[in-house]
Write a protein that holds these residues in place. Structure first.
Motif, PDB file in Angstrom:
ATOM      1  N   LEU A  94      52.290  23.575 -20.952  1.00 39.83           N
ATOM      2  CA  LEU A  94      52.133  22.360 -20.151  1.00 39.83           C
ATOM      3  C   LEU A  94      51.361  21.273 -20.879  1.00 39.83           C
ATOM      4  O   LEU A  94      51.273  20.148 -20.390  1.00 39.83           O
ATOM      5  CB  LEU A  94      51.419  22.699 -18.840  1.00 39.83           C
ATOM      6  N   GLY A  95      50.754  21.613 -22.032  1.00 42.49           N
ATOM      7  CA  GLY A  95      49.999  20.632 -22.791  1.00 42.49           C
ATOM      8  C   GLY A  95      48.516  20.601 -22.479  1.00 42.49           C
ATOM      9  O   GLY A  95      47.820  19.646 -22.866  1.00 42.49           O
ATOM     10  N   ALA A  96      47.998  21.627 -21.801  1.00 44.85           N
ATOM     11  CA  ALA A  96      46.579  21.662 -21.446  1.00 44.85           C
ATOM     12  C   ALA A  96      45.713  21.852 -22.691  1.00 44.85           C
ATOM     13  O   ALA A  96      46.175  22.336 -23.728  1.00 44.85           O
ATOM     14  CB  ALA A  96      46.302  22.776 -20.450  1.00 44.85           C
ATOM     15  N   ASP A  97      44.440  21.494 -22.551  1.00 40.45           N
ATOM     16  CA  ASP A  97      43.488  21.601 -23.652  1.00 40.45           C
ATOM     17  C   ASP A  97      42.646  22.865 -23.577  1.00 40.45           C
ATOM     18  O   ASP A  97      42.119  23.318 -24.602  1.00 40.45           O
ATOM     19  CB  ASP A  97      42.551  20.386 -23.639  1.00 40.45           C
ATOM     20  N   VAL A  98      42.481  23.421 -22.393  1.00 42.11           N
ATOM     21  CA  VAL A  98      41.686  24.629 -22.181  1.00 42.11           C
ATOM     22  C   VAL A  98      42.355  25.462 -21.092  1.00 42.11           C
ATOM     23  O   VAL A  98      42.911  24.909 -20.134  1.00 42.11           O
ATOM     24  CB  VAL A  98      40.236  24.284 -21.732  1.00 42.11           C
ATOM     25  N   ALA A  99      42.320  26.784 -21.264  1.00 41.92           N
ATOM     26  CA  ALA A  99      42.737  27.699 -20.199  1.00 41.92           C
ATOM     27  C   ALA A  99      41.565  28.623 -19.888  1.00 41.92           C
ATOM     28  O   ALA A  99      40.843  29.043 -20.793  1.00 41.92           O
ATOM     29  CB  ALA A  99      43.952  28.509 -20.619  1.00 41.92           C
ATOM     30  N   PHE A 100      41.372  28.898 -18.606  1.00 40.65           N
ATOM     31  CA  PHE A 100      40.293  29.798 -18.207  1.00 40.65           C
ATOM     32  C   PHE A 100      40.758  30.626 -17.022  1.00 40.65           C
ATOM     33  O   PHE A 100      41.755  30.305 -16.369  1.00 40.65           O
ATOM     34  CB  PHE A 100      39.020  29.013 -17.845  1.00 40.65           C
ATOM     35  N   GLY A 101      40.007  31.689 -16.746  1.00 38.19           N
ATOM     36  CA  GLY A 101      40.344  32.526 -15.598  1.00 38.19           C
ATOM     37  C   GLY A 101      39.713  33.891 -15.730  1.00 38.19           C
ATOM     38  O   GLY A 101      38.709  34.071 -16.415  1.00 38.19           O
ATOM     39  N   THR A 102      40.348  34.869 -15.080  1.00 35.15           N
ATOM     40  CA  THR A 102      39.836  36.232 -15.075  1.00 35.15           C
ATOM     41  C   THR A 102      40.938  37.198 -15.448  1.00 35.15           C
ATOM     42  O   THR A 102      42.117  36.932 -15.205  1.00 35.15           O
ATOM     43  CB  THR A 102      39.271  36.603 -13.684  1.00 35.15           C
ATOM     44  N   SER A 103      40.549  38.321 -16.041  1.00 38.10           N
ATOM     45  CA  SER A 103      41.504  39.383 -16.370  1.00 38.10           C
ATOM     46  C   SER A 103      41.380  40.544 -15.394  1.00 38.10           C
ATOM     47  O   SER A 103      41.873  41.628 -15.666  1.00 38.10           O
ATOM     48  CB  SER A 103      41.273  39.864 -17.807  1.00 38.10           C
ATOM     49  N   GLN A 104      40.740  40.310 -14.241  1.00 40.42           N
ATOM     50  CA  GLN A 104      40.428  41.389 -13.299  1.00 40.42           C
ATOM     51  C   GLN A 104      41.651  42.182 -12.886  1.00 40.42           C
ATOM     52  O   GLN A 104      41.621  43.415 -12.843  1.00 40.42           O
ATOM     53  CB  GLN A 104      39.727  40.819 -12.060  1.00 40.42           C
ATOM     54  N   ARG A 105      42.756  41.488 -12.625  1.00 41.11           N
ATOM     55  CA  ARG A 105      43.900  42.231 -12.073  1.00 41.11           C
ATOM     56  C   ARG A 105      44.633  43.041 -13.139  1.00 41.11           C
ATOM     57  O   ARG A 105      45.615  43.729 -12.829  1.00 41.11           O
ATOM     58  CB  ARG A 105      44.840  41.276 -11.336  1.00 41.11           C
ATOM     59  N   PHE A 106      44.148  43.020 -14.375  1.00 38.71           N
ATOM     60  CA  PHE A 106      44.690  43.883 -15.422  1.00 38.71           C
ATOM     61  C   PHE A 106      43.899  45.197 -15.456  1.00 38.71           C
ATOM     62  O   PHE A 106      43.244  45.537 -16.436  1.00 38.71           O
ATOM     63  CB  PHE A 106      44.640  43.182 -16.782  1.00 38.71           C
ATOM     64  N   GLY A 107      43.947  45.926 -14.357  1.00 36.20           N
ATOM     65  CA  GLY A 107      43.396  47.272 -14.318  1.00 36.20           C
ATOM     66  C   GLY A 107      41.920  47.377 -14.029  1.00 36.20           C
ATOM     67  O   GLY A 107      41.373  48.487 -14.045  1.00 36.20           O
ATOM     68  N   VAL A 108      41.236  46.254 -13.765  1.00 35.87           N
ATOM     69  CA  VAL A 108      39.789  46.285 -13.528  1.00 35.87           C
ATOM     70  C   VAL A 108      39.544  46.313 -12.015  1.00 35.87           C
ATOM     71  O   VAL A 108      39.941  45.384 -11.314  1.00 35.87           O
ATOM     72  CB  VAL A 108      39.089  45.075 -14.163  1.00 35.87           C
ATOM     73  N   PRO A 109      38.903  47.350 -11.481  1.00 37.77           N
ATOM     74  CA  PRO A 109      38.757  47.475 -10.028  1.00 37.77           C
ATOM     75  C   PRO A 109      38.036  46.287  -9.393  1.00 37.77           C
ATOM     76  O   PRO A 109      37.230  45.597 -10.025  1.00 37.77           O
ATOM     77  CB  PRO A 109      37.940  48.761  -9.868  1.00 37.77           C
TER      78      PRO A 109
END
Length: 928
Positions: free
Chosen positions: A251-266
């Motif tokens: 999309l042309g964004a300069d930064v991406a952020f977030g969480t990886s919780q739903r990748f196997g982390v309770p």
């Protein structure tokens, strides 16, 4: 039956007696009286604690507390989702001490396994977000968003102090952004940005993908508009959704952020979870936190290390752009291994299943938005409360948005039965005809072989073992890192964290579902205030750095409430913990450094002069006690009084609390606020550099200014420092169990033995490596600083040479060149028995003999076992050996008294790695 404290404390009574004889005292109490100032010593201060429980009693009590929690189906969403952790990862990673007892990989040659795992995480995030570089994880998605905001500010050419954020960001993310913005003069403008940017100038724009309502917006036109107006854009993106929809990079964004919780982390009632932050390569130098990079070792083989280490915030102090000095390593590794285990096709199949369940619901319900991934905002005019209550009767937690709207989030654990239950709650029948497709992603991801090689349990089990074999963690040897307190993380403390009664709780579940975990929180608040002498405590900060920040915000808010908005000077002694200055700057304060005397103590004359210079503007002093120099300063009471007399507040850093518990209370000898490191003093394991927990404790006058949370009414609605109301709540049972099993006597004994162990090492090694600082009676606190500067001057052997040579002995090095360049800071903790202490001492003495051989010319300065260290098995077995020392001297030096632990690589070329920055998985050809 042995008391738990006898299992936790390494030396037995006879060994303690032998140590005390070397130190020259007749009892632990006598040692305490000699080491600590008489004015603060309090040997009766923990009498209010419950008597110690046995391991089985404590586990039985925890089981009762877990049973008080109700684990209903969670469809609340808001950034937290149920997930199915593969059992191979639970048993061989989360529950394996080779992974959870490891420390930050500052000695990369003996950390190659966890560094490779973190590189996998960075590659996973980079690929999914469409960015070129990601860091090795953030504390959570909200702090990642706040760091993204300040990154945009640094990188933007705009002179504006305004940032625009979309109203559909998660409320806890908005709250942390607003907290971080206010002290440093950033104005936050909140609006529905899907309709266009507001008028005026902005340095940055922050939008979600998808939003808290579930809405997916094509942000590309908004990003283009922002760029045309001189603003940069950060996108908070769901990694699972990104397997199907266009990435922030696309999309042309300069930064991406977030969480990886739903990748196997309770879920874990809110944490710990690994946030992420990713940028294009042009913004690499602006990226906060840790980055794993690829370099080569002395034999030319690819090797991993922490790149750009000069950006570590404790080094940059008041020049730091962030106070982040840690990561969520264990959780990042778990998320990366989840991606390796499922691979790109498996992740996409999970995402399609999640979206498919949401689409089934959308086909039968009146949704506000037509485009969504996993979350729906459903119209229920005047019926929202009724629908939520009915779903609850079916064992399903939905989100009450307002009287007319219900939020529903699907996840990996959502079943057809759950979907049917939700529809029953709305009183509608299923419509099986409708279909939905959101798949707009065209770019590939996770193409590196690491994401396809370990798809069977056998392969994954062996991969995890292969990686852990390259590392030194506490399961192999003592880790004597000063200021880091690497002590036993007992299995009885760890056992409860994977129980579903704790691990599957949503942080915004109804309070009636979370009675047991809230009781643990309440118990810890009471016990920790007893231990510290403070009146109130918040468990929200999910790292020591966040606890520091929360404490300073409380001080700032206190001054503002009294009309003292001119108080903005924070005094920080040069002996204070390194992140203090960075935290003060983030809290809007200006740092003034106070000098220390030659003996390491704060120079009270300089302190008084600085107070006089800034009396009207003095906000606080930040001190570490005992100091990072490893001494109990006698004049601590006088120091605190001088600051109080000038109207300032006293912040006492709790990094070294392991030298105080049961002996002295910072809340009673002058402190107004402290943060506590539960991952140091209170046994939460370091996990390779995270998770951590940094509660903030305060005197009563600061209690109104503790963190609040927009979604937890019991905490108030003031500023917020972490995404979850109670931070990393799922690991609080570890500290609960430790305190419950140790009791008052055990906690005090642990502190006294930690001090005894440090003084024993100092006495035994002082003739070989002078101890830099001691207290009034020649004693150190729980750690000591060994001075190698004169050795380096006369022989050329550096502190790094000694650190790398210790790897050949199977030891992790002490803290290197901090707080004083050219020194080693040693902290043995109370968990190591006399045999292990002596083994370390013997190794250090053997190394000194090797140094002497270099000094007298027997070995050349550029070719000796220290310069060549560490030595791998491959280097020892090489056909050619041209060194003046033997293979045996290299691999099995005198003083090595146990089975050989082979380093994972030879010494790594750090400068080359920084010049040629590679921070994602290199191609397989690189290893041929």
């Amino acid at each position: 039956m042995n008391a738990f404290s006898d299992r936790h404390i390494g030396p037995n009574a006879a060994e303690i007696g032998a140590m005390l004889h070397v130190i020259g005292v007749d009892s632990l109490d006598s040692l305490s009286a000699k080491a600590l100032p008489r004015s603060i010593l309090d040997l009766a201060g923990l009498d209010d604690l419950l008597p110690a429980a046995t391991e089985h009693e404590a586990l039985a009590e925890l089981a009762e507390l877990a049973a008080l929690n109700t684990v209903d189906v969670s469809m609340i969403g808001l950034g937290y989702y149920d997930t199915l952790t593969p059992p191979v990862l639970v048993r061989n990673l989360v529950e394996d001490p080779a992974w959870y007892t490891a420390y930050t990989p500052y000695q990369p040659e003996i950390s190659q396994g966890r560094l490779e795992a973190l590189l996998n995480f960075q590659t996973m995030v980079s690929d999914l977000t469409g960015m070129e570089i990601a860091n090795a994880s953030m504390l959570d998605d909200a702090t990642a968003a706040a760091e993204a905001m300040t990154l945009l500010k640094r990188a933007s050419r705009s002179k504006s102090n305004r940032v625009a954020i979309d109203s559909d960001l998660f409320p806890q993310v908005k709250a942390v952004i607003e907290t971080r913005a206010e002290p440093i003069g950033i104005e936050v403008v909140t609006a529905d940005l899907s309709a266009g940017l507001p008028e005026g100038e902005f340095f940055g724009v922050i939008v979600p993908l998808p939003g808290s309502s579930g809405r997916i917006v094509d942000w590309k036109p908004i990003i283009e508009d922002a760029h045309s107006r001189g603003a940069l854009v950060a996108v908070g993106a769901d990694l699972l959704a990104l397997t199907l929809i266009a990435s922030p990079g696309d999309l042309g964004a300069d930064v991406a952020f977030g969480t990886s919780q739903r990748f196997g982390v309770p879920l874990g009632f809110g944490g710990p979870h690994a946030g992420y932050l990713a940028v294009p390569s042009r913004l690499t130098r602006q990226l906060p936190g840790r980055i794993v990079g690829v370099s080569v070792d002395a034999d030319g083989n690819p090797a991993y290390r922490l790149a750009l280490q000069t950006r570590e915030q404790h080094i940059r102090r008041e020049k730091a752009t962030s106070n982040i000095c840690t990561a969520q390593v264990l959780l990042a590794i778990l998320a990366s291994m989840y991606a390796c285990y499922h691979g790109p096709d498996g992740l996409k199949a999970i995402a399609r299943r999640v979206h498919g369940q949401a689409a089934k619901l959308a086909a039968s319900l009146d949704t506000v938005h037509d485009t969504f991934f996993d979350t729906l905002l459903v119209n229920a005019p005047g019926r929202a409360a009724e629908v939520v209550a009915t779903a609850k009767d079916y064992g399903i937690n939905l989100r009450f948005v307002d009287d007319d709207h219900v939020g529903i989030a699907c996840d990996e654990a959502t079943t057809d039965a759950h979907v049917a239950g939700v529809l029953r709650a709305f009183g509608v029948d299923a419509d099986d005809a409708a279909q939905s497709s959101i798949e707009t992603r065209t770019s590939e991801f996770l193409t590196h072989p690491v994401f396809s090689k370990y798809r069977t349990e056998t392969a994954m089990m062996r991969y995890l073992r292969e990686l852990s074999d390259k590392d030194i963690a506490l399961d192999r040897s003592m880790i004597p890192l000063g200021s880091c307190t690497m002590k036993l993380n007992a299995v009885a403390e760890m056992e409860a964290i994977t129980w579903p009664g704790f691990s599957r709780l949503h942080p915004f579940a109804p309070a009636s579902d979370t009675v047991g975990i809230r009781q643990i929180i309440s118990d810890l608040e009471n016990w920790l205030t007893t231990v510290t002498g403070y009146d109130r405590i918040s468990l929200q900060p999910n790292a020591g750095s966040q606890g520091e920040y929360a404490g300073l915000l409380a001080i700032r808010a206190y001054h503002l409430s009294r009309g003292d908005d001119h108080r903005d000077i924070c005094l920080i002694p040069s002996s204070a913990h390194g992140t203090n200055a960075a935290s003060a700057v983030m809290a809007g304060m200006k740092v003034e450094v106070v000098a220390c005397r030659a003996n390491g103590d704060v120079d009270l004359d300089d302190l008084r002069a600085k107070i006089a210079d800034h009396a009207e503007r003095l906000a606080a002093i930040m001190i570490t006690y005992p100091s990072t120099h490893g001494v109990f300063e006698q004049e601590i009471g006088e120091l605190c009084a001088a600051v109080h007399d000038a109207g300032g507040q006293v912040y006492i850093d709790g990094a070294n609390l392991n030298a105080l518990v049961g002996l002295a209370k910072p809340g009673q000898f002058g402190g107004d606020v402290s943060h506590l490191n539960l991952h140091k003093t209170f046994c939460i394991p370091h996990g390779g550099g995270g998770p951590g927990v940094g509660p903030v404790a305060v005197r009563e006058h600061l209690a109104p200014f503790l963190p609040g949370h927009p979604l937890e009414s019991t905490l108030g609605d003031q500023w917020t420092v972490s995404a979850a109301p109670f931070g990393s709540a799922s690991i609080l049972p570890i500290t609960w169990a430790y305190i419950r099993m140790m009791g008052a006597d055990g906690l005090r004994a642990a502190t006294q033995v930690a001090i005894a162990s440090a003084n024993y090492i100092a006495r035994r090694l002082d003739e070989y490596y002078p101890v830099l600082y001691t207290g009034e009676n020649g004693m150190v606190a729980h750690e000591c600083i060994l001075d190698l500067r004169d050795i380096t001057k006369h022989t050329g052997v550096t502190v790094e040479d000694v650190a790398k040579r210790l790897a050949d002995f199977g030891f992790h090095a002490p803290t290197m060149s901090f707080p004083v360049a050219g020194t080693l800071m040693v902290e043995p903790t109370e968990s190591e028995n006399l045999d292990e202490l002596d083994r370390f001492i013997d190794a250090m003495i053997a190394i000194k003999r090797e140094i002497d051989k270099v000094g007298n010319g027997e070995w050349p300065i550029d070719d000796n076992p220290l310069h060549g260290a560490p030595h791998t098995a491959a280097s020892i077995a090489a056909d050619e050996w041209t060194h003046p020392y033997t293979r045996m001297e290299a691999a099995y030096p005198a003083g090595l008294h146990r089975a050989k632990v082979w380093p994972g690589s030879r010494r790594i070329d750090g400068a080359r790695g920084d010049r040629n920055l590679v921070c994602s998985c290199p191609p397989v050809e690189a290893y041929s």
